[in-house]
Design a protein around this motif. Structure first.
Motif, PDB file in Angstrom:
ATOM      1  N   GLY A 196      58.771  50.567   8.169  1.00  0.00           N
ATOM      2  CA  GLY A 196      58.300  49.629   7.159  1.00  0.00           C
ATOM      3  C   GLY A 196      56.981  48.954   7.482  1.00  0.00           C
ATOM      4  O   GLY A 196      56.535  48.089   6.743  1.00  0.00           O
ATOM      5  N   LYS A 197      56.339  49.339   8.592  1.00  0.00           N
ATOM      6  CA  LYS A 197      55.082  48.698   8.997  1.00  0.00           C
ATOM      7  C   LYS A 197      53.888  49.584   8.642  1.00  0.00           C
ATOM      8  O   LYS A 197      53.969  50.799   8.654  1.00  0.00           O
ATOM      9  CB  LYS A 197      55.108  48.411  10.491  1.00  0.00           C
ATOM     10  CG  LYS A 197      56.160  47.379  10.862  1.00  0.00           C
ATOM     11  CD  LYS A 197      55.951  46.863  12.240  1.00  0.00           C
ATOM     12  CE  LYS A 197      56.838  45.704  12.596  1.00  0.00           C
ATOM     13  NZ  LYS A 197      58.162  45.677  12.082  1.00  0.00           N
ATOM     14  N   SER A 198      52.778  48.936   8.356  1.00  0.00           N
ATOM     15  CA  SER A 198      51.537  49.659   8.079  1.00  0.00           C
ATOM     16  C   SER A 198      51.024  50.309   9.363  1.00  0.00           C
ATOM     17  O   SER A 198      51.454  49.967  10.473  1.00  0.00           O
ATOM     18  CB  SER A 198      50.475  48.698   7.542  1.00  0.00           C
ATOM     19  OG  SER A 198      50.046  47.820   8.581  1.00  0.00           O
ATOM     20  N   ARG A 199      50.085  51.211   9.202  1.00  0.00           N
ATOM     21  CA  ARG A 199      49.476  51.874  10.356  1.00  0.00           C
ATOM     22  C   ARG A 199      48.851  50.837  11.297  1.00  0.00           C
ATOM     23  O   ARG A 199      49.001  50.913  12.517  1.00  0.00           O
ATOM     24  CB  ARG A 199      48.422  52.871   9.879  1.00  0.00           C
ATOM     25  CG  ARG A 199      47.729  53.595  10.987  1.00  0.00           C
ATOM     26  CD  ARG A 199      46.771  54.652  10.418  1.00  0.00           C
ATOM     27  NE  ARG A 199      46.020  55.251  11.480  1.00  0.00           N
ATOM     28  CZ  ARG A 199      44.703  55.339  11.490  1.00  0.00           C
ATOM     29  NH1 ARG A 199      43.990  54.891  10.485  1.00  0.00           N
ATOM     30  NH2 ARG A 199      44.089  55.896  12.504  1.00  0.00           N
ATOM     31  N   VAL A 200      48.165  49.865  10.737  1.00  0.00           N
ATOM     32  CA  VAL A 200      47.532  48.819  11.550  1.00  0.00           C
ATOM     33  C   VAL A 200      48.586  48.026  12.314  1.00  0.00           C
ATOM     34  O   VAL A 200      48.422  47.746  13.504  1.00  0.00           O
ATOM     35  CB  VAL A 200      46.658  47.886  10.672  1.00  0.00           C
ATOM     36  CG1 VAL A 200      46.180  46.683  11.465  1.00  0.00           C
ATOM     37  CG2 VAL A 200      45.484  48.656  10.094  1.00  0.00           C
ATOM     38  N   ALA A 201      49.683  47.680  11.658  1.00  0.00           N
ATOM     39  CA  ALA A 201      50.754  46.924  12.321  1.00  0.00           C
ATOM     40  C   ALA A 201      51.409  47.754  13.427  1.00  0.00           C
ATOM     41  O   ALA A 201      51.747  47.213  14.489  1.00  0.00           O
ATOM     42  CB  ALA A 201      51.795  46.478  11.302  1.00  0.00           C
ATOM     43  N   ARG A 202      51.579  49.050  13.208  1.00  0.00           N
ATOM     44  CA  ARG A 202      52.157  49.925  14.244  1.00  0.00           C
ATOM     45  C   ARG A 202      51.235  49.985  15.458  1.00  0.00           C
ATOM     46  O   ARG A 202      51.688  49.879  16.604  1.00  0.00           O
ATOM     47  CB  ARG A 202      52.398  51.330  13.687  1.00  0.00           C
ATOM     48  CG  ARG A 202      53.473  51.379  12.623  1.00  0.00           C
ATOM     49  CD  ARG A 202      53.852  52.790  12.229  1.00  0.00           C
ATOM     50  NE  ARG A 202      52.729  53.649  11.904  1.00  0.00           N
ATOM     51  CZ  ARG A 202      52.355  53.994  10.677  1.00  0.00           C
ATOM     52  NH1 ARG A 202      53.018  53.534   9.629  1.00  0.00           N
ATOM     53  NH2 ARG A 202      51.334  54.799  10.490  1.00  0.00           N
ATOM     54  N   HIS A 203      49.928  50.131  15.208  1.00  0.00           N
ATOM     55  CA  HIS A 203      48.964  50.173  16.307  1.00  0.00           C
ATOM     56  C   HIS A 203      48.947  48.846  17.057  1.00  0.00           C
ATOM     57  O   HIS A 203      48.854  48.827  18.286  1.00  0.00           O
ATOM     58  CB  HIS A 203      47.571  50.518  15.782  1.00  0.00           C
ATOM     59  CG  HIS A 203      47.396  51.971  15.509  1.00  0.00           C
ATOM     60  ND1 HIS A 203      46.258  52.656  15.849  1.00  0.00           N
ATOM     61  CD2 HIS A 203      48.215  52.877  14.930  1.00  0.00           C
ATOM     62  CE1 HIS A 203      46.386  53.924  15.503  1.00  0.00           C
ATOM     63  NE2 HIS A 203      47.561  54.074  14.932  1.00  0.00           N
ATOM     64  N   ARG A 204      49.051  47.744  16.335  1.00  0.00           N
ATOM     65  CA  ARG A 204      49.057  46.424  16.975  1.00  0.00           C
ATOM     66  C   ARG A 204      50.254  46.283  17.907  1.00  0.00           C
ATOM     67  O   ARG A 204      50.141  45.737  19.006  1.00  0.00           O
ATOM     68  CB  ARG A 204      49.060  45.328  15.899  1.00  0.00           C
ATOM     69  CG  ARG A 204      49.167  43.908  16.405  1.00  0.00           C
ATOM     70  CD  ARG A 204      48.168  43.455  17.450  1.00  0.00           C
ATOM     71  NE  ARG A 204      46.800  43.766  17.168  1.00  0.00           N
ATOM     72  CZ  ARG A 204      45.874  43.942  18.119  1.00  0.00           C
ATOM     73  NH1 ARG A 204      46.169  43.821  19.392  1.00  0.00           N
ATOM     74  NH2 ARG A 204      44.644  44.234  17.805  1.00  0.00           N
TER      75      ARG A 204
END
Length: 91
Positions: A61-69
């Motif tokens: 459920g997380k965006s690509r940016v949130a996953r990378h963070r």
């Protein structure tokens, strides 16, 4: 700030990510040898440039940016100890 007792290695990163993000798939590669002479290379051929391929339920459920963070946050201690570049592929 570097500490000789702290190892910035692919194996140490992999172990830390296993404990932190409990991935279903994980690969950590040390690609430092490809960057010799590049800014941030430490001249040893290891410990500065890494590639992380990871899949984890923590990414649901997380965006690509949130996953990378999430990955960067988990690896911050390695960055603080000399990891110069981390390429992240979230699956």
């Amino acid at each position: 700030m570097t500490d000789a007792s702290f190892a910035v290695t692919a194996q140490a990163m992999q172990s830390h990510l296993q404990q932190t993000l409990v991935p279903t798939s994980l690969e950590v590669l040390d690609e430092s040898w490809k960057h010799e002479g590049h800014a941030g290379a430490n001249g040893t051929g290891f410990g500065t440039h890494f590639r992380v391929r990871i899949a984890s339920p923590a990414f649901d459920g997380k965006s690509r940016v949130a996953r990378h963070r999430l990955v960067y946050d988990a690896l911050q201690i390695f960055i603080d100890h000399g990891a110069h570049a981390i390429a992240i592929e979230t699956l």
